[in-house]
Write an enzyme that holds these catalytic residues in place. Structure first.
Site, PDB file in Angstrom:
ATOM      1  N   HIS A 115      87.432 -28.840  23.386  1.00  0.00           N
ATOM      2  CA  HIS A 115      87.683 -30.063  24.151  1.00  0.00           C
ATOM      3  C   HIS A 115      89.089 -29.969  24.728  1.00  0.00           C
ATOM      4  O   HIS A 115      89.990 -29.433  24.090  1.00  0.00           O
ATOM      5  CB  HIS A 115      87.572 -31.298  23.268  1.00  0.00           C
ATOM      6  CG  HIS A 115      86.204 -31.519  22.742  1.00  0.00           C
ATOM      7  ND1 HIS A 115      85.163 -31.920  23.539  1.00  0.00           N
ATOM      8  CD2 HIS A 115      85.689 -31.377  21.505  1.00  0.00           C
ATOM      9  CE1 HIS A 115      84.071 -32.024  22.814  1.00  0.00           C
ATOM     10  NE2 HIS A 115      84.358 -31.692  21.569  1.00  0.00           N
ATOM     11  N   CYS A 155      87.765 -29.051  29.622  1.00  0.00           N
ATOM     12  CA  CYS A 155      88.113 -29.989  30.685  1.00  0.00           C
ATOM     13  C   CYS A 155      89.618 -29.881  30.916  1.00  0.00           C
ATOM     14  O   CYS A 155      90.390 -29.689  29.980  1.00  0.00           O
ATOM     15  CB  CYS A 155      87.758 -31.421  30.277  1.00  0.00           C
ATOM     16  SG  CYS A 155      85.984 -31.693  30.095  1.00  0.00           S
TER      17      CYS A 155
END
Length: 117
Positions: free
Chosen positions: A23, A65
């Site tokens: 993440h 991301c």
């Protein structure tokens, strides 16, 4: 962070590839919803490795991301980065396991593996 690199037993001739799928957000990567690595920490670690001659080249392959933001302010000799997303951009998964309700592989790593095969 350098403690993990010390275990690599690297030297001034080492070529290191680090591949990360995790993440991410602006200037950080988060592993298993527990550990967070910030840009500043990564920068300090890489500078220390550079000054202690712990590598010849390092290639980071990062699929998160906002992956580019992790390396935005890092300018260290012979450290290279490939990311799946720019600042303010999301990364995407390739497939999803509905039994466990989680992505099984990230798109960039899947395509890289497909290309290398």
């Amino acid at each position: 962070m350098l403690n993990h690199f010390r275990k690599l037993n690297t030297n001034k001739n080492s070529r290191i590839i680090i591949s990360i799928a995790a993440h991410g957000g602006e200037n950080f990567i988060k592993f298993r919803a527990k550990s967070v690595v910030l840009t500043e920490e990564l920068n300090r670690t890489l500078w220390e490795m550079y000054h202690k001659q712990r590598y010849k080249e390092i290639l980071f392959i990062v699929d998160t991301c906002e992956g580019e933001s992790l390396f935005y302010d890092i300018d260290i000799p012979n450290v290279y980065f490939v990311t799946s997303s720019k600042r303010d951009q999301k990364a995407s998964s390739y497939s999803f396991d509905y039994k466990f309700m989680t992505p099984t592989v990230d798109r960039m790593h899947f395509k890289l593996f497909e290309y290398l095969n």
